[in-house]
Write an enzyme that holds these catalytic residues in place. Structure first.
Site, mmCIF file in Angstrom:
data_model
loop_
_atom_site.group_PDB
_atom_site.id
_atom_site.type_symbol
_atom_site.label_atom_id
_atom_site.label_comp_id
_atom_site.label_asym_id
_atom_site.label_seq_id
_atom_site.Cartn_x
_atom_site.Cartn_y
_atom_site.Cartn_z
ATOM 1 C CG ASP A 84 6.462 67.762 115.368
ATOM 2 O OD1 ASP A 84 6.652 67.527 113.594
ATOM 3 O OD2 ASP A 84 6.018 68.467 116.565
ATOM 4 C CE LYS A 137 6.311 61.969 92.135
ATOM 5 N NZ LYS A 137 5.340 60.524 92.074
ATOM 6 C CG HIS A 167 9.625 54.743 90.710
ATOM 7 N ND1 HIS A 167 8.932 55.052 91.415
ATOM 8 C CD2 HIS A 167 9.815 53.772 90.387
ATOM 9 C CE1 HIS A 167 7.973 54.621 90.282
ATOM 10 N NE2 HIS A 167 8.385 53.768 90.310
ATOM 11 C CE LYS A 171 8.992 51.420 87.062
ATOM 12 N NZ LYS A 171 8.443 50.528 87.579
ATOM 13 C CG HIS A 229 7.308 58.902 86.894
ATOM 14 N ND1 HIS A 229 8.721 58.674 88.245
ATOM 15 C CD2 HIS A 229 6.368 58.242 88.294
ATOM 16 C CE1 HIS A 229 7.779 58.351 89.263
ATOM 17 N NE2 HIS A 229 6.568 58.097 89.351
ATOM 18 C CE LYS A 325 -2.937 57.812 91.133
ATOM 19 N NZ LYS A 325 -1.743 56.621 90.562
#
Ligand code: BG6
Length: 476
Positions: A84, A137, A167, A171, A229, A325
């Protein structure tokens, strides 16, 4: 090398889709220590066998070529403990037995649980040297919450053992930006306000919010994508050459860019930014539903914002940042538009139809670099020179995947290399600018613009989108 991973949020989507498959690849390639092991932790009351049963098909799905031997080899090294995260005592009990090993704790959990989890880790002895901490993040949701997390965790572990993940920095295509900028004379010579008219940085996604509503409805695109990003990409494009590739020399230069960002003024909010949310539409012929966050949520799924970097190199050059998106395709690109030539000599085309040079780095899904030039190569063999746009294109055939980014980040954190991780002052400076934008939106009461899924965003989006996207759209 560190040999033990204490993974919090082990049943979550990120862990199952990317983190465990990355470990499987690293293990298969012999890149992890002989006695590497993982303690997976989450709230679900599974036992180790049950957890392995859940993870096995996810690994098979993520890496269909992986052998059963490799999968078994990873699963054998993982055990599971239900914890927990609001109870530091429960965390301490789950990690104490690893004190004699070199542990990396990985927090793939909501940032609201970072402080209590770290208190539990500290109580269990897992934050004292040589143990390390990896954090996903976002660090907080604004400057105040970020400051609180940084300060509370900073009191428990030294900065040089903290690895904050973005991330995108893992790359290969993103690292290539540094290689291209600082490995070539050609670019550096024009990389400033004298030659560059504007820069567009776009991360477009065709996926929607999907199953992440509880996080996304509180975050929205600005906090989810721009704060991390997109600002990291901006730093890599705009920073001064570092003195060396040492982690802190790179991070020193990035933080200077963030600190030079001009706060958005409410009076300019409507001109310099747009926010939108997708409604129902079609993507690739498939119907897509509208995003309907819970009542009261301010979450946008599209942002366009113009950033101004107030320093000598970039004064007067707009950096248009865009993300959304449910856009028509998944593509991340940086478009650098150069100024028109100073004096135009040619009749055909006339000056108004000459196209200034444009350099485009597409980072995903396919890595690709394009340079738009004017040339007479395709013109008549004699007579007046007739110029036409010509595209030089370099395509790198390998698709680069997010999983590969995590492999690199794991290895760097296990080896103690900070170059691809975000320092505390970068986090603070990034939030300071993001707060200025969200505050300006509030003060100006900037409306949420609807856009149909499958389109390139709301009406004003064209002011921010890369010129090549706008041109393609117009020609459709
Ligand atoms: C994550 C965001 O950090 O990055 C997601 O939380 C987004 O909303 C994702 O979809 C994009 O990553 P990638 O590697 O697929 O471009």
């Amino acid at each position: 090398m560190h040999d033990t991973l204490l993974l919090f949020g082990a049943t979550g989507d990120l862990a199952q889709r990317y983190l465990f498959p990355s470990l499987l690849r690293l293990l298969g390639d012999g890149l992890l220590p002989e006695d590497f092991r993982v303690r997976a932790m989450a709230l679900s009351p599974h036992d180790t066998d049950k957890f392995r049963d859940i993870l096995r098909p996810r690994l098979e799905q993520a890496l269909p070529q992986a052998s059963q031997d490799d999968i078994n080899n990873l699963l054998r090294r993982i055990d599971y403990r239900s914890v927990d995260l609001r109870d530091p005592g429960s965390i301490a009990d789950a990690v104490r037995e690893f004190n004699g090993r070199h542990c990396v704790s990985y927090l793939s959990i909501p940032p609201g649980l970072y402080i209590s989890t770290c208190e539990g880790l500290a109580l269990g002895g897992a934050l004292s040297a040589p143990h390390r901490l990896m954090l996903e993040k976002p660090i907080g949701s604004d400057s105040d919450s970020a400051a609180q997390i940084l300060q509370s965790i900073g009191a428990l572990i030294d900065e040089d053992r903290v690895f904050r993940i973005d991330h995108y920095l893992g790359k290969a295509a993103v690292q290539n930006l540094m290689a291209l900028r600082f490995g070539n004379t050609l670019l550096e010579a024009v990389w400033n306000r004298n030659y560059i008219e504007s820069v567009h940085i776009m991360v477009a996604e065709s996926d929607g919010v999907d199953g992440r509503d509880s996080y996304y409805s509180r975050s929205g695109a600005m906090r989810d994508m721009v704060q991390s990003h997109i600002l990291q990409l901006l730093c890599l494009v705009a920073m001064e050459p570092p003195a060396s590739l040492e982690a802190d020399r790179i991070r020193d230069e990035k933080v200077k860019v963030l600190r030079a960002l001009r706060p958005l003024d409410a009076r300019h909010a409507a001109k310099d930014s747009v926010r939108g949310r997708y409604t129902a539409g079609t993507i690739n012929g498939q119907p897509a539903q509208a995003y309907q966050p819970p009542e009261g949520s301010e979450a946008e799924t599209f942002v366009g914002v113009t950033a101004h970097i107030d320093n000598w190199r970039w004064a007067g050059v707009p950096f248009h940042l865009v993300t959304g998106k449910r856009l028509p395709e998944r593509t991340t690109r940086i478009e650098v538009n150069l100024k028109p030539v100073t004096h135009w000599l040619f009749e055909r085309p006339d000056r108004r139809h000459a196209q200034p040079n444009r350099l485009t780095f597409q980072l995903q899904p396919q890595e690709n670099i394009q340079l738009g030039l004017m040339s007479s190569l395709a013109g008549p063999e004699w007579g007046a020179l007739e110029l036409q746009p010509l595209e030089l294109e370099l395509s790198v055939p390998t698709g680069l995947h997010r999983r590969i980014a995590y492999e690199r980040l794991f290895l760097d954190a296990f080896n103690g290399n900070h170059a691809l991780f975000v320092r505390d002052d970068e986090v603070r400076a990034a939030w300071a600018w993001i707060d200025s934008v969200t505050d300006a939106w509030k003060a100006a009461d900037l409306p949420m613009q609807p856009y149909p899924a499958g389109s390139w965003g709301p009406d004003q989006a064209h002011l921010f989108l890369p010129a090549a996207i706008v041109a393609d759209e117009r020609s459709d």
